[in-house]
Scaffold this motif. Sequence first.
Motif, PDB file in Angstrom:
ATOM      1  N   ARG A   1       0.862  -1.188   0.000  1.00 55.18           N
ATOM      2  CA  ARG A   1       0.000   0.000   0.000  1.00 55.18           C
ATOM      3  C   ARG A   1       0.893   1.230   0.000  1.00 55.18           C
ATOM      4  O   ARG A   1       1.933   1.249   0.642  1.00 55.18           O
ATOM      5  CB  ARG A   1      -0.903   0.014   1.234  1.00 55.18           C
ATOM      6  N   PHE A   2       0.454   2.242  -0.700  1.00 53.67           N
ATOM      7  CA  PHE A   2       1.295   3.423  -0.859  1.00 53.67           C
ATOM      8  C   PHE A   2       0.764   4.639  -0.117  1.00 53.67           C
ATOM      9  O   PHE A   2       1.207   5.751  -0.344  1.00 53.67           O
ATOM     10  CB  PHE A   2       1.461   3.730  -2.351  1.00 53.67           C
ATOM     11  N   GLY A   3      -0.174   4.413   0.781  1.00 51.56           N
ATOM     12  CA  GLY A   3      -0.663   5.512   1.588  1.00 51.56           C
ATOM     13  C   GLY A   3      -1.597   6.422   0.817  1.00 51.56           C
ATOM     14  O   GLY A   3      -1.648   6.407  -0.416  1.00 51.56           O
ATOM     15  N   SER A   4      -2.340   7.212   1.543  1.00 52.19           N
ATOM     16  CA  SER A   4      -3.269   8.154   0.921  1.00 52.19           C
ATOM     17  C   SER A   4      -3.503   9.311   1.878  1.00 52.19           C
ATOM     18  O   SER A   4      -3.193   9.227   3.071  1.00 52.19           O
ATOM     19  CB  SER A   4      -4.595   7.467   0.580  1.00 52.19           C
ATOM     20  N   LEU A   5      -4.055  10.368   1.345  1.00 52.97           N
ATOM     21  CA  LEU A   5      -4.409  11.520   2.162  1.00 52.97           C
ATOM     22  C   LEU A   5      -5.818  11.340   2.704  1.00 52.97           C
ATOM     23  O   LEU A   5      -6.609  10.567   2.157  1.00 52.97           O
ATOM     24  CB  LEU A   5      -4.320  12.799   1.326  1.00 52.97           C
TER      25      LEU A   5
ATOM     26  N   ALA B   1      -9.705  11.648   3.381  1.00 53.58           N
ATOM     27  CA  ALA B   1     -10.808  11.979   2.478  1.00 53.58           C
ATOM     28  C   ALA B   1     -11.342  13.369   2.800  1.00 53.58           C
ATOM     29  O   ALA B   1     -11.171  13.888   3.909  1.00 53.58           O
ATOM     30  CB  ALA B   1     -11.920  10.941   2.611  1.00 53.58           C
TER      31      ALA B   1
ATOM     32  N   THR C   1       4.816   9.084   3.168  1.00 50.05           N
ATOM     33  CA  THR C   1       4.598   9.291   1.740  1.00 50.05           C
ATOM     34  C   THR C   1       3.214   8.785   1.369  1.00 50.05           C
ATOM     35  O   THR C   1       2.591   8.028   2.119  1.00 50.05           O
ATOM     36  CB  THR C   1       5.657   8.553   0.903  1.00 50.05           C
ATOM     37  N   TYR C   2       2.742   9.206   0.207  1.00 56.35           N
ATOM     38  CA  TYR C   2       1.435   8.746  -0.250  1.00 56.35           C
ATOM     39  C   TYR C   2       1.445   8.622  -1.769  1.00 56.35           C
ATOM     40  O   TYR C   2       2.192   9.323  -2.467  1.00 56.35           O
ATOM     41  CB  TYR C   2       0.323   9.695   0.203  1.00 56.35           C
ATOM     42  N   GLY C   3       0.602   7.708  -2.261  1.00 54.90           N
ATOM     43  CA  GLY C   3       0.472   7.522  -3.697  1.00 54.90           C
ATOM     44  C   GLY C   3       1.601   6.705  -4.299  1.00 54.90           C
ATOM     45  O   GLY C   3       2.659   6.502  -3.689  1.00 54.90           O
TER      46      GLY C   3
ATOM     47  N   GLN D   1       4.880   8.224  -4.459  1.00 54.45           N
ATOM     48  CA  GLN D   1       5.499   8.443  -3.152  1.00 54.45           C
ATOM     49  C   GLN D   1       5.753   9.921  -2.872  1.00 54.45           C
ATOM     50  O   GLN D   1       6.862  10.348  -2.524  1.00 54.45           O
ATOM     51  CB  GLN D   1       6.797   7.645  -3.033  1.00 54.45           C
ATOM     52  N   ARG D   2       4.699  10.698  -3.029  1.00 55.35           N
ATOM     53  CA  ARG D   2       4.782  12.109  -2.661  1.00 55.35           C
ATOM     54  C   ARG D   2       4.913  12.230  -1.144  1.00 55.35           C
ATOM     55  O   ARG D   2       4.487  11.356  -0.395  1.00 55.35           O
ATOM     56  CB  ARG D   2       3.538  12.857  -3.150  1.00 55.35           C
TER      57      ARG D   2
ATOM     58  N   ASN E   1       5.837  -1.683   4.158  1.00 60.15           N
ATOM     59  CA  ASN E   1       4.826  -2.582   3.595  1.00 60.15           C
ATOM     60  C   ASN E   1       5.105  -4.038   3.933  1.00 60.15           C
ATOM     61  O   ASN E   1       4.172  -4.831   4.089  1.00 60.15           O
ATOM     62  CB  ASN E   1       4.750  -2.392   2.079  1.00 60.15           C
TER      63      ASN E   1
END
Length: 426
Positions: free
Chosen positions: A128-132, A134, A180-182, A185-186, A228
């Motif tokens: 999983r690459f994470g998320s901000l 909602a 990081t997210y997305g 990896q922002r 991960n």
Amino acid sequence: METERPAAKLCPDCGQNVPVDPRFVTWCAECGWNVDPGSPEAPEGRLEALRRQLARRHGEQLFAEGIDGRAHKDPSSVLARALALLVHAVTLGLAVAGAVVLVSGIGTFSGWALGVLLLGIAFVLRPRFGSLPATGEEPVLYRADAPHLFGLIDEVAAVVGTRGVDAVVIQADANASVSTYGIRQRRVLRLGLGLWEVLTPRQRVAVLGHELGHYANGDTRHGAIVHNALRSLALWVYFLSPKPCPTMTERFANYLMAVPRWVVYGVLVLLDQLTLRAAQRAEYLADEAAARAASTDAAVELMDKVLVAGSVALELRRESVAAHTKGRGGPSRDEAERGLWDRLAEHIGAVPEREYERLRRTAALRGHAVDSTHPPTHLRRSRLAEAAAPHPAAVRPTEDSTAAIDAELAGPRSRVARQVIRDYAG
């Protein structure tokens, strides 16, 4: 007529005069009487106790040895990355096997079911690459929303040797972190107002320097590969855990799963331990980054503020409870939301130096740490305070820039204050 409490009393152990402040613990600085009247929180189980013990040992060893280099350069971290890649290879193997079985088993229910099962497991275990958060949850700021805040972050990032972040998530707790997210990896900084609002401008620079230092120093556990892999192994342990109150069939399945469960658990513990020392080194290096950005003095002050994080949480809950009891003399919720952060800053600002000294001594006695990935707080503070060559401030926020950042955070402050008053009483 009610008598006033004495301003001082005699220490029952050494007879010295001890100042009395009804807001704080009464203790003796001479002999240490009552410096720690409470008891440390007990770890959950023997394994967690062992983990804390090992973490403290790593922190003490690194403190004694001295810190140099990047967090991911030691042999344990290299081995951890290799082990993490092996974990991901197993997940990929499950996906490939599922696809092969599904294709070769077309026309048979058993082949189709097995293929779908393998693909399903691989899907759950996928990286999983994470998320901000909602929309409508925690406020998320981008560069266009808060140019002055991002400008300060960029300035601090340049000092510690990295680049800034792509987003800032505003939260309520007394903490800050980076991740990081997305897929790309922002970078994201999670900024807790419970911490930010009780800090001075230069202490805020220190916390930014510390968090951005994790990017600059290559913190292994912050990387997507190891993070991960730890998550995948934890899911394996969950899937293989024995069923409670099992039937005869489930009991048999529990026996069959015992060996693979302990193998997976052993790999999880091994990967965790391989990265634990590097994680502690990363925290020391991040503290050094904080000192370079904000000055050694500011970084030391930040360590003291970490010790009152528990008081921040209690004060926020007290504010929420008071707002929910307005029928019994408490403020309305709107009144409680307005000025929440100013009242919190005033509350923490009233903590005297004597109480900070008591907290520092208690931290040393208990081996206080933010969590098991952090070295003991008193060692982190000592390493900064006893530095042979203290750092001057490289980033000096002006009154105008501080006011501009406060204005940019006004909206998020109101939203998070509303969440605190609404939710923290529960």
